[in-house]
Design a protein around this motif. Structure first.
Motif, short mmCIF file in Angstrom:
data_model
loop_
_atom_site.label_atom_id
_atom_site.label_comp_id
_atom_site.label_asym_id
_atom_site.label_seq_id
_atom_site.Cartn_x
_atom_site.Cartn_y
_atom_site.Cartn_z
N ASN A 1 0.81 -1.22 0.00
CA ASN A 1 0.00 0.00 0.00
C ASN A 1 0.84 1.27 0.00
OD1 ASN A 1 -2.49 -1.48 0.14
ND2 ASN A 1 -2.01 -1.88 2.29
N GLN A 2 2.01 1.20 -0.59
CA GLN A 2 2.86 2.38 -0.68
C GLN A 2 3.34 2.57 -2.12
OE1 GLN A 2 6.00 2.81 2.22
NE2 GLN A 2 4.81 1.78 3.82
N GLY A 3 3.98 3.73 -2.36
CA GLY A 3 4.57 3.99 -3.67
C GLY A 3 5.92 3.32 -3.79
N LEU A 4 6.65 3.68 -4.82
CA LEU A 4 7.95 3.09 -5.09
C LEU A 4 9.07 3.89 -4.44
CD1 LEU A 4 7.54 2.39 -8.91
CD2 LEU A 4 7.22 0.79 -7.04
N GLN A 5 10.03 3.17 -3.86
CA GLN A 5 11.21 3.81 -3.29
C GLN A 5 12.44 3.35 -4.05
OE1 GLN A 5 11.55 3.24 0.96
NE2 GLN A 5 9.33 3.29 1.24
N LEU A 6 13.29 4.28 -4.43
CA LEU A 6 14.51 3.92 -5.14
C LEU A 6 15.44 3.18 -4.19
CD1 LEU A 6 16.24 4.15 -7.71
CD2 LEU A 6 17.12 6.30 -6.78
N LEU A 7 15.84 1.99 -4.60
CA LEU A 7 16.71 1.16 -3.77
C LEU A 7 18.18 1.37 -4.16
CD1 LEU A 7 16.72 -1.04 -1.56
CD2 LEU A 7 16.49 -2.74 -3.39
N LEU A 8 18.46 1.25 -5.45
CA LEU A 8 19.79 1.55 -5.94
C LEU A 8 19.75 1.76 -7.44
CD1 LEU A 8 20.50 -1.41 -7.15
CD2 LEU A 8 21.47 -1.85 -4.92
N LYS A 9 20.85 2.27 -7.97
CA LYS A 9 20.89 2.67 -9.37
C LYS A 9 22.27 2.43 -9.96
CE LYS A 9 22.06 7.29 -7.80
NZ LYS A 9 21.57 8.63 -7.44
N TYR A 10 22.27 2.13 -11.25
CA TYR A 10 23.52 2.11 -11.99
C TYR A 10 23.41 3.18 -13.08
CZ TYR A 10 27.13 1.07 -15.30
OH TYR A 10 28.19 1.21 -16.15
N LEU A 11 24.31 4.14 -13.01
CA LEU A 11 24.34 5.20 -14.02
C LEU A 11 25.58 5.09 -14.89
CD1 LEU A 11 23.14 8.19 -11.79
CD2 LEU A 11 21.76 6.61 -13.14
N SER A 12 26.72 4.86 -14.25
CA SER A 12 27.99 4.70 -14.96
C SER A 12 29.04 4.28 -13.94
CB SER A 12 28.42 6.00 -15.66
OG SER A 12 28.65 7.01 -14.70
N GLY A 13 30.23 3.99 -14.42
CA GLY A 13 31.32 3.69 -13.50
C GLY A 13 31.31 2.25 -13.04
N SER A 14 31.59 2.04 -11.77
CA SER A 14 31.68 0.69 -11.21
C SER A 14 30.41 -0.10 -11.49
CB SER A 14 31.92 0.75 -9.71
OG SER A 14 31.85 -0.55 -9.14
N THR A 15 30.59 -1.32 -11.91
CA THR A 15 29.42 -2.14 -12.26
C THR A 15 28.72 -2.71 -11.03
OG1 THR A 15 30.83 -4.08 -12.53
CG2 THR A 15 30.36 -2.76 -14.50
N LEU A 16 29.34 -2.61 -9.87
CA LEU A 16 28.73 -3.10 -8.63
C LEU A 16 28.24 -1.89 -7.84
CD1 LEU A 16 28.14 -5.58 -6.84
CD2 LEU A 16 30.33 -5.13 -5.71
N VAL A 17 26.96 -1.85 -7.57
CA VAL A 17 26.39 -0.73 -6.82
C VAL A 17 25.74 -1.27 -5.55
CG1 VAL A 17 26.06 0.78 -8.79
CG2 VAL A 17 24.29 -0.87 -8.24
N GLU A 18 25.77 -0.44 -4.52
CA GLU A 18 25.28 -0.88 -3.22
C GLU A 18 24.28 0.11 -2.65
OE1 GLU A 18 29.50 -3.05 -1.91
OE2 GLU A 18 28.73 -1.34 -0.79
N SER A 19 23.36 -0.40 -1.84
CA SER A 19 22.42 0.47 -1.15
C SER A 19 22.83 0.57 0.31
CB SER A 19 21.00 -0.08 -1.26
OG SER A 19 20.86 -1.23 -0.44
N ILE A 20 22.18 1.49 1.03
CA ILE A 20 22.54 1.70 2.42
C ILE A 20 22.02 0.59 3.32
CG2 ILE A 20 22.69 4.21 2.19
CD1 ILE A 20 19.89 4.36 3.42
N ASN A 21 21.09 -0.21 2.85
CA ASN A 21 20.53 -1.26 3.71
C ASN A 21 20.96 -2.65 3.28
OD1 ASN A 21 19.07 -1.20 1.37
ND2 ASN A 21 17.06 -1.21 2.32
N GLY A 22 22.15 -2.75 2.69
CA GLY A 22 22.76 -4.05 2.47
C GLY A 22 22.51 -4.72 1.14
N PHE A 23 21.67 -4.15 0.29
CA PHE A 23 21.47 -4.71 -1.04
C PHE A 23 22.60 -4.29 -1.98
CE2 PHE A 23 17.35 -6.73 -1.09
CZ PHE A 23 16.68 -6.17 -0.02
N GLU A 24 22.87 -5.12 -2.96
CA GLU A 24 23.82 -4.77 -3.99
C GLU A 24 23.33 -5.33 -5.33
OE1 GLU A 24 27.50 -6.61 -2.72
OE2 GLU A 24 27.06 -8.40 -3.90
N ALA A 25 23.75 -4.70 -6.41
CA ALA A 25 23.38 -5.18 -7.73
C ALA A 25 24.58 -5.00 -8.65
CB ALA A 25 22.18 -4.41 -8.28
#
Lengths: 113, 114
Positions: free
Chosen positions: B41-65
């Motif tokens: 019952n909520q909207g969308l929250q951005l978790l993490l993003k890849y824009l450029s640079g390092s191919t491994l990106v991390e969020s503040i709550n332990g997720f990585e992509a």
């Protein structure tokens, strides 16, 4: 810093009626996009507004229209409502020149009966 | 035009276990990649993003992509999940040459059990 806000939270309409949903973008953002999220599906892009003009449109009929005001807020209008228009409508904003990062509001849940 | 495929519609997982959510995309141009999370019952929250640079990106709550250009994938991982990670997760892409409209996958429902 206020995020994206939307009103109303919930709305119930009857088939054939018209509805207007409202969105205020995040502070500093000037581009607003609208998405439709049907139950159990991912959001689908409806259209995007910048400088008070529709810049890009998804695969939605002309019954869906919008407007952007000088203060960057936006409205989504849907005419001749159908049962299939029942969905969560999400507004997203971004800053022109930013790297496409969009911030979403909490959405308006529209139910058409 | 872009398209996104999330390969798992539902992922049940026990608390403190690892989780991986798979995302593949197709596009004829360079893209930005995002993971969004949606709690009930909520909207969308951005978790993490890849824009450029390092191919491994991390969020503040332990997720990585990790962005894998050759496999056109952007899988999301977390080594140890919590009950509070129960939510729907959406992978999305936007192209660099248009107006950054987002194309979303159908979503993956993660249910964390004690």
């Amino acid at each position: 810093d206020a995020g994206v806000t939307q009103s109303p939270t919930h709305l119930i309409k009857t088939r054939g009626q018209q509805v207007t949903l409202r969105c205020s973008p995040k502070s500093g953002h000037d581009t607003v996009s609208w998405y439709q999220q049907a139950l159990g599906q991912g959001p689908q892009f409806i259209f995007q507004y910048y400088e008070e003009e529709e810049r890009q449109r998804g695969n939605f009929p002309d019954r869906f229209s919008g407007h952007q005001f000088p203060n960057y807020s936006s409205e989504l209008n849907v005419n001749a409502l159908l049962l299939g228009d029942s969905a969560l409508y999400l507004c997203a904003s971004r800053r022109t020149g930013g790297k496409g990062e969009q911030y979403f509001g909490p959405g308006t849940r529209l139910t058409v009966t | 035009a872009q398209s996104v495929t999330q390969l798992d519609s539902q992922v049940p997982v026990f608390e403190e276990a690892p989780v991986e959510l798979r995302c593949n995309y197709s596009s004829s141009v360079s893209v930005y990649l995002f993971w969004y999370v949606q709690y009930p019952n909520q909207g969308l929250q951005l978790l993490l993003k890849y824009l450029s640079g390092s191919t491994l990106v991390e969020s503040i709550n332990g997720f990585e992509a990790e962005f894998n250009k050759s496999q056109t994938s952007f899988h999301l991982r977390k080594p140890s999940v919590h009950i509070s990670d129960t939510a729907e997760y959406f992978c999305a892409v936007s192209d660099l040459e248009g107006d950054y409209k987002l194309s979303f996958g159908a979503g993956t429902t993660v249910t964390v059990r004690a």
